[in-house]
Enzyme design. Structure first.
Site, short mmCIF file in Angstrom:
data_model
loop_
_atom_site.label_atom_id
_atom_site.label_comp_id
_atom_site.label_asym_id
_atom_site.label_seq_id
_atom_site.Cartn_x
_atom_site.Cartn_y
_atom_site.Cartn_z
CG HIS A 17 -1.91 -0.99 1.37
ND1 HIS A 17 -2.03 -1.77 2.50
CD2 HIS A 17 -2.89 -1.40 0.52
CE1 HIS A 17 -3.05 -2.61 2.34
NE2 HIS A 17 -3.58 -2.41 1.14
CE LYS A 41 -12.48 -6.77 5.12
NZ LYS A 41 -11.63 -6.20 4.06
NE ARG A 90 -3.00 -7.68 -4.30
CZ ARG A 90 -3.78 -8.11 -3.33
NH1 ARG A 90 -3.27 -8.38 -2.16
NH2 ARG A 90 -5.07 -8.28 -3.52
CB SER A 127 -4.56 -6.31 4.98
OG SER A 127 -4.13 -5.05 4.50
#
Length: 159
Positions: A17, A41, A90, A127
């Site tokens: 990040h 979440k 990614r 993460s």
């Protein structure tokens, strides 16, 4: 003034990040790192903790500001008069998802999306993966800032 937003949940922020944020800060006059409040979440860190970790790890950049938001990123962009969303990619699987989001964001609000290829050094980071590695006693040195690693170890040790 050229402004962009780097949105995300950042639970927690990783060096991947930070690589995208750093590179965006060289392209734009102001980069807002917008930490998403996602009520659906369960996050490991509160939105305030996540914003504080990002503030701490981006303080060297004079043109990066951290904020929090709830709702659609494009609504946040319109409220803040920010015309560009910066997203890191990614893998091809990221592109497929992010392309749909970018097209929807442009359709509903005219907001542009800039895709940045992630530095290969960080292409495997997420993460979720960092939390899993720490939970099982693994070492994530060099993959997240020291302050984040310490917070992860402390939080996951509580469980």
């Amino acid at each position: 003034m050229r402004r962009a937003v780097c949105p995300g949940s950042f639970d927690p922020v990783t060096n991947g990040h930070l690589d995208i944020i750093s590179r965006a800060s060289r392209l734009y006059d102001e980069v807002v790192v917008a930490v998403l409040i996602n009520k659906n979440k369960k996050s490991l860190f509160t939105v305030e903790e996540r914003a504080e970790m990002i503030s701490e790890t981006t303080k060297e950049y004079g043109n990066v500001r951290v904020d929090t938001f709830y709702g659609l990123t494009v609504d946040y962009c319109k409220e803040q008069d920010i015309p560009v969303i910066v997203r890191g990619l990614r893998a091809v699987s990221d592109y497929e998802y992010e392309l749909q989001m970018a097209q929807m964001n442009h359709r509903i609000a005219g907001i542009e999306t800039l895709f940045m290829a992630t530095n290969p050094e960080f292409a495997f980071l997420s993460s979720s993966l960092m939390k899993e590695v720490v939970k099982f006693g693994g070492d994530i040195s060099g993959l997240v800032p020291d302050v984040v690693q310490a917070a992860l170890v402390e939080r996951l040790r509580e469980d």
